[in-house]
Design a protein around this motif. Structure first.
Motif, mmCIF file in Angstrom:
data_model
loop_
_atom_site.group_PDB
_atom_site.id
_atom_site.type_symbol
_atom_site.label_atom_id
_atom_site.label_comp_id
_atom_site.label_asym_id
_atom_site.label_seq_id
_atom_site.Cartn_x
_atom_site.Cartn_y
_atom_site.Cartn_z
ATOM 1 N N THR A 326 0.794 -1.329 0.064
ATOM 2 C CA THR A 326 -0.146 -0.008 0.136
ATOM 3 C C THR A 326 0.981 1.195 0.131
ATOM 4 N N ALA A 327 1.184 1.704 -0.983
ATOM 5 C CA ALA A 327 2.074 2.777 -1.407
ATOM 6 C C ALA A 327 1.489 3.963 -1.880
ATOM 7 N N GLU A 328 1.060 5.018 -1.204
ATOM 8 C CA GLU A 328 0.441 6.320 -1.958
ATOM 9 C C GLU A 328 1.655 7.217 -2.237
ATOM 10 N N ASP A 329 1.141 8.393 -2.869
ATOM 11 C CA ASP A 329 2.203 9.305 -2.918
ATOM 12 C C ASP A 329 2.623 10.091 -1.669
ATOM 13 N N SER A 330 4.113 10.364 -1.575
ATOM 14 C CA SER A 330 4.607 10.542 -0.304
ATOM 15 C C SER A 330 5.192 12.094 -0.426
ATOM 16 N N TRP A 331 5.759 12.591 0.440
ATOM 17 C CA TRP A 331 6.154 13.923 0.636
ATOM 18 C C TRP A 331 7.360 14.163 1.757
ATOM 19 N N LYS A 332 7.954 15.439 1.412
ATOM 20 C CA LYS A 332 9.014 15.702 2.394
ATOM 21 C C LYS A 332 9.313 17.255 2.437
ATOM 22 N N ILE A 333 9.170 17.653 3.628
ATOM 23 C CA ILE A 333 9.226 19.347 3.965
ATOM 24 C C ILE A 333 10.597 19.498 4.852
ATOM 25 N N ALA A 334 11.442 20.444 4.365
ATOM 26 C CA ALA A 334 12.870 20.599 5.025
ATOM 27 C C ALA A 334 13.187 22.135 4.868
#
Length: 430
Positions: A326-334
């Motif tokens: 189960t892999a949906e779109d992911s994100w990163k904030i830095a």
């Protein structure tokens, strides 16, 4: 004479570091799919600003347009050591004591090498080359683990070679494009576990396959002025068809199937928006928002017409292996801050939060982490500098539930990683 000595010294340093990386294993991995760590400077900024910061050559791995920002030939070489601590704790086990599901230390320490090169062709065009590791996963459960069908020993690593070309369209606007060849290797060795009480360590399936995939990346860089700039980059998704020997063994160790098969490895698309702002001669801030598209990852499967059916594991004739992901779109904030302490010392610190997948599994036991980073640059001369970066990554505790046959498994996870990077940067300035 001084000019000759000044240029000979960096060559000695470069040769020594190249030799070190050549003898380091490039098999990088982590506990879950995650964005890559491309340099020691990135370790000091938690990945903030990596599509807009033109002070770090390694950022051409994210945005090829940055290649055109280097007016002189430049090289950067980095080596990153990762210490990984990840533990599994049993919460419920229908077949016995939940404590038997405890498994500490499934993470393994490793080294990540990378190298970058930029060469201006003329006052507008530049050529660049980036070599680095990107999306990785590795788990190392105990061979007698009760849920061995789902766990075992797994290793996935990819290594990317990315030549690119960039052009300075105007003094403010740069554009770059690159094509990548990605080498991937996938290994797994699962065990029967609780499904074979007489010999839980008995190997069930074994696979070791390698392959090559390709993708392209584009990027733009916009400089409002010399103090403020923005970067936007996009890299396409791809699938790597790994090919190798696949083996299935019966509970009594008899060979049930063995032949050459293929297993598809997914590499996601990536969209990154970054900003870099020099607030005064000493203080700068930078930030990034990255989005990863996992549309091409929904299951892991291996098929072959001779694979025998196994109704206990829901495998029909011709299905060697199938695992839902189960892999949906992911994100990163830095976000990061840097401060020039003196003419030769620059300090930096950053933080980021990253979501890797929609839900954790035994094979991918973590789905969110937070990074805290610190770094330092030492300017040995106007042509040579050294970087050290340190990141502490804390994984959020997750709960995993699954079923094999008549057995239900329920565990919680906890973990962290410490990453230490060293980097050498050199520009051949006239």
């Amino acid at each position: 004479m001084r000019t000759t000595c000044s240029r000979d010294s960096p060559i000695v340093y470069l040769s020594a570091l190249l030799s070190l990386i050549a003898y380091s294993s490039p098999s990088t991995y982590a506990a879950s799919y995650q964005s890559s760590t491309t340099s020691a400077i990135e370790l000091g900024t938690a990945g903030a600003g990596n599509a807009a910061d033109t002070t770090n050559l390694a950022n051409i791995a994210v945005n090829p347009a940055i290649t055109a920002a280097f007016s002189y030939p430049a090289i950067a070489i980095a080596g990153i050591f990762v210490k990984s601590e990840k533990d599994i704790h049993g919460e419920y086990y229908s077949g016995g004591d939940p404590d038997t599901l405890d498994n500490s230390g499934i993470g393994v320490n490793y080294v990540v090498p990378s190298g970058y090169f930029a060469f201006p062709i003329n006052h507008k065009w530049s050529f660049g080359l980036a070599t680095f590791s990107n999306y990785n996963v590795r788990n190392n459960y105990a061979s007698e683990y009760p849920a061995g069908i789902l766990t075992g020993q797994r290793s996935l690593f990819t290594y990317e070679i990315n030549p690119n070309i960039a052009v300075k369209l105007t003094d403010k606007l740069y554009f770059g494009i690159g094509v990548s060849a990605i080498y991937g290797n996938y290994q797994l060795a699962t065990n029967y576990g609780a499904q074979n009480p007489n010999n839980p360590s008995q190997i069930y399936q074994d696979f070791n396959g390698s392959g090559l995939g390709f993708r392209y990346g584009i990027g733009g860089l916009y400089k409002i002025n010399k103090h403020h700039q923005f970067g936007l980059s996009y890299r396409t998704a791809t699938e790597i068809e790994t090919e190798g020997d696949f083996t299935t063994l019966a509970k009594n160790n008899d060979l049930e199937f063995q032949d050459t098969t293929t297993l598809s490895m997914a590499v996601p698309s990536e969209l990154t928006l970054s900003g870099f702002h020099q607030l005064d001669p000493r203080l700068a801030i930078q930030y990034s928002l990255a989005w990863y598209g996992w549309d091409n990852l929904d299951y892991i499967s291996v098929s072959h017409p001779d694979c025998p059916a196994n109704l206990d594991f829901n495998l029909s004739q011709g299905q060697c292996l199938i695992e839902s992901v189960t892999a949906e779109d992911s994100w990163k904030i830095a976000f990061a801050v840097s401060y020039k302490l003196s003419d030769v010392i620059l300090l930096r610190s950053g933080a980021s939060t990253e979501k890797a997948t929609e839900s954790a599994t035994f094979a991918i036991p973590f789905d969110k982490k937070t990074n805290f980073s610190f770094g330092l640059t030492y300017y040995a001369s106007r042509t040579l500098s050294f970087d050290i970066g340190l990141t502490y990554a804390r994984y959020d505790t997750t709960r995993i539930k699954d079923t094999i046959g008549l057995d239900d498994f329920d565990v919680s996870t906890e973990g962290n990683s410490t990453m230490l990077g060293l980097q050498l940067n050199y520009q051949l300035i006239d």
